[in-house]
Design a protein around this motif. Sequence first.
Motif, short mmCIF file in Angstrom:
data_model
loop_
_atom_site.label_atom_id
_atom_site.label_comp_id
_atom_site.label_asym_id
_atom_site.label_seq_id
_atom_site.Cartn_x
_atom_site.Cartn_y
_atom_site.Cartn_z
N THR A 94 1.16 5.58 -0.55
CA THR A 94 0.43 6.85 -0.63
C THR A 94 0.39 7.32 -2.07
O THR A 94 1.12 6.82 -2.93
CB THR A 94 1.10 7.93 0.23
OG1 THR A 94 2.40 8.18 -0.28
CG2 THR A 94 1.16 7.53 1.68
N ASN A 95 -0.42 8.29 -2.34
CA ASN A 95 -0.59 8.79 -3.70
C ASN A 95 0.52 9.79 -4.06
O ASN A 95 0.27 10.81 -4.69
CB ASN A 95 -1.97 9.45 -3.84
CG ASN A 95 -2.35 9.65 -5.28
OD1 ASN A 95 -1.88 8.93 -6.15
ND2 ASN A 95 -3.19 10.63 -5.55
N CYS A 102 0.86 -1.18 0.00
CA CYS A 102 0.00 0.00 0.00
C CYS A 102 0.90 1.23 0.00
O CYS A 102 1.77 1.38 0.86
CB CYS A 102 -0.89 -0.02 1.24
SG CYS A 102 -2.02 1.38 1.30
N TRP A 126 -4.43 -0.93 -7.89
CA TRP A 126 -5.72 -0.40 -7.50
C TRP A 126 -5.55 1.03 -7.03
O TRP A 126 -4.55 1.38 -6.42
CB TRP A 126 -6.34 -1.22 -6.37
CG TRP A 126 -6.62 -2.64 -6.73
CD1 TRP A 126 -6.69 -3.18 -7.98
CD2 TRP A 126 -6.87 -3.71 -5.83
NE1 TRP A 126 -6.97 -4.52 -7.90
CE2 TRP A 126 -7.09 -4.87 -6.59
CE3 TRP A 126 -6.93 -3.82 -4.45
CZ2 TRP A 126 -7.37 -6.10 -6.03
CZ3 TRP A 126 -7.20 -5.05 -3.88
CH2 TRP A 126 -7.42 -6.16 -4.67
N GLN A 127 -6.55 1.83 -7.28
CA GLN A 127 -6.57 3.22 -6.82
C GLN A 127 -7.62 3.35 -5.73
O GLN A 127 -8.72 2.82 -5.86
CB GLN A 127 -6.93 4.17 -7.98
CG GLN A 127 -5.95 4.11 -9.13
CD GLN A 127 -4.63 4.75 -8.80
OE1 GLN A 127 -4.57 5.74 -8.11
NE2 GLN A 127 -3.56 4.15 -9.29
N TRP A 128 -7.28 4.04 -4.67
CA TRP A 128 -8.22 4.29 -3.58
C TRP A 128 -8.78 5.68 -3.77
O TRP A 128 -8.05 6.66 -3.80
CB TRP A 128 -7.52 4.16 -2.24
CG TRP A 128 -8.36 4.51 -1.05
CD1 TRP A 128 -9.71 4.46 -0.95
CD2 TRP A 128 -7.91 4.97 0.22
NE1 TRP A 128 -10.13 4.84 0.31
CE2 TRP A 128 -9.03 5.17 1.04
CE3 TRP A 128 -6.65 5.24 0.74
CZ2 TRP A 128 -8.93 5.62 2.34
CZ3 TRP A 128 -6.55 5.68 2.04
CH2 TRP A 128 -7.69 5.86 2.83
N LEU A 129 -10.07 5.79 -3.87
CA LEU A 129 -10.75 7.06 -4.02
C LEU A 129 -11.41 7.40 -2.70
O LEU A 129 -12.30 6.69 -2.24
CB LEU A 129 -11.80 6.99 -5.14
CG LEU A 129 -12.64 8.23 -5.35
CD1 LEU A 129 -11.77 9.42 -5.76
CD2 LEU A 129 -13.70 7.98 -6.40
N LYS A 130 -10.95 8.48 -2.07
CA LYS A 130 -11.51 8.90 -0.80
C LYS A 130 -12.67 9.85 -1.09
O LYS A 130 -12.51 10.86 -1.74
CB LYS A 130 -10.46 9.62 0.04
CG LYS A 130 -10.93 9.93 1.45
CD LYS A 130 -9.87 10.69 2.23
CE LYS A 130 -8.83 9.75 2.74
NZ LYS A 130 -7.90 10.40 3.69
#
Length: 75
Positions: free
Chosen positions: A36-37, A34, A61-65
């Motif tokens: 950070t962006n 994992c 995978w991209q995490w969209l908050k």
Amino acid sequence: MFTCIIRYGSLRDEDLLDISLEDLAAPGCLVVVCVTNRMKHIKFVKDTLFPKWSVAPAAEWQWLKVGIFIGGYLH
């Protein structure tokens, strides 16, 4: 208004190179990292860490908050 700031420690990118994945993981296992962006960290994992560990990327995978900004904070 109450603001909660949580600080936590983390490793430097270079510290991850000291981890002996061969000693921790079984051959053919799934390794999940994992990140950070921040492009600096993503590039390090892809270009330096994975080759050192002999890991081939299988997916990204991209995490969209999702949230609402109120007073400059995400709620």
